[in-house]
Design an enzyme around this catalytic site. Sequence first.
Site, PDB file in Angstrom:
ATOM      1  N   HIS A  26      -4.963   4.466   3.127  1.00  0.00           N
ATOM      2  CA  HIS A  26      -4.255   4.820   1.778  1.00  0.00           C
ATOM      3  C   HIS A  26      -3.139   4.063   1.206  1.00  0.00           C
ATOM      4  O   HIS A  26      -3.382   3.462   0.088  1.00  0.00           O
ATOM      5  CB  HIS A  26      -3.824   6.256   1.780  1.00  0.00           C
ATOM      6  CG  HIS A  26      -3.287   6.772   0.544  1.00  0.00           C
ATOM      7  ND1 HIS A  26      -4.146   7.142  -0.168  1.00  0.00           N
ATOM      8  CD2 HIS A  26      -2.065   6.987   0.041  1.00  0.00           C
ATOM      9  CE1 HIS A  26      -3.461   7.677  -1.590  1.00  0.00           C
ATOM     10  NE2 HIS A  26      -2.389   7.512  -1.120  1.00  0.00           N
ATOM     11  N   ASP A  57       6.196  10.346   1.258  1.00  0.00           N
ATOM     12  CA  ASP A  57       5.352  10.186  -0.073  1.00  0.00           C
ATOM     13  C   ASP A  57       6.211   9.641  -1.070  1.00  0.00           C
ATOM     14  O   ASP A  57       7.284  10.420  -1.396  1.00  0.00           O
ATOM     15  CB  ASP A  57       4.790  11.462  -0.295  1.00  0.00           C
ATOM     16  CG  ASP A  57       3.792  11.415  -1.310  1.00  0.00           C
ATOM     17  OD1 ASP A  57       3.707  10.304  -1.842  1.00  0.00           O
ATOM     18  OD2 ASP A  57       2.917  12.107  -1.503  1.00  0.00           O
TER      19      ASP A  57
END
Length: 441
Positions: free
Chosen positions: A349, A253
């Site tokens: 995403h 991330d």
Amino acid sequence: MSKTKKQAPDGTDTTDSPRNVVGSSGTGVSRRRLLGTAGAAGATGLVLGAGGGAAGYAATRPEEPAALTTVGATEAMFHGKHQPGITTPLQARGHLVAFDLTAGAGRKEAAVLLRRWSAVAKELMAGRPAAGGPDGPGHDTGIALDAGPSSLTVTFGFGRTFFARTGLAARLPAALDPLPAFSADALNAERSNGDLWVQVGADDALVAFHALRALQKEAAGTARVRWQMNGFNRTPGATARPMTARNLMGQIDGTGNPKPADEDFGRRVFVPASPGKPQEWMEGGSYAVVRRIRMLLDDWEKLPVERQERVIGRRKADGAPLSGGTETTEMDLDKAGPDGRLVIPDNAHARISSPEKNGGAAMLRRPFSYHDGIAEDGAPDAGLLFVCWQADPFRGFVPVQRKLDRGDALSPFLRHEASGVFAVPGGAGEGEYVGQRLLES
């Protein structure tokens, strides 16, 4: 002592924020020292067995100071153009705290508090005991004795309500307008917003808590805690090589974060000068959007890895885009597979949140993970303390979140449970305290 050039796992050059300080003057054991050769051996990569560890610890007497490990000796600078904790590499432990001014406290009291907070933060970030406080000069709780600075940073911000309560409504930035509602919102008002916001980060949990406790003590009588959230990241040195952090879904991330080397980094993250305007006090500052995002891990973990990867648009093992390459390879958003379908799905995403799909909108994400036990529904109360930085939330966070709100494949596995936006002024110069240009304007 000179600064040591460091690079965060995401490529961020942190030369102007942390520095590595090993050892100090004096003969006693202090926060800049680490007792025992076991710690020093760890710094060189030596792994000791049970017998070796005990012998190594006993070999150094308390009166014989030893050098800190690399993690403990790293120091971030309090003074600078920007506040620390924005471009500083991710820290292992973090506390996010919002305060509300007490009844009767106004601009004068707020200025005194920020002056005290700044003085304490400066000392603690340098690895020195906290001075001042209600118990008299030099009082320190002793929580972090023997530890070094451990990359401690303390960052201060102002919420929208702060300005009316201090008679500074004319200085309220438009960037602090309330965020629009989003479909994944399940916001708890008591755990959102606040007059003042503080972010504490460090690579040692005791150092972080020590700073948190010192700041809470200084606030007594002027501000009370509205909410507090505690988070963590991977400890520096826990992996064989520096790498982008993973979140609690197991995904790498932060790959797409803007880099200081980018030509437009400063424009995207920091507020430019605006001489003569009501918000000129924000020069060099940034706006923090803070969201407590619960991850529905029980549902997520039922998905096979291949499905998780299609939801994100990246490989779980190494963070590389599904279109091929390595983690840092640019996504090929037009690439199709043998079946004619896009390799990175329309609702992935990574695709939806990419600057290419949001008119160039970008933000610097610097989150902490959290785990607060088991929620009332019996599932883990765990997820992300999302913190992102930008020159204007309505050109950074808002357009990206609106796009995600319209069809992100990850949204069904997330619940936004708290929210806040805070104006974080530029760093304090020598002899200044944070927010002085606002509170004394």
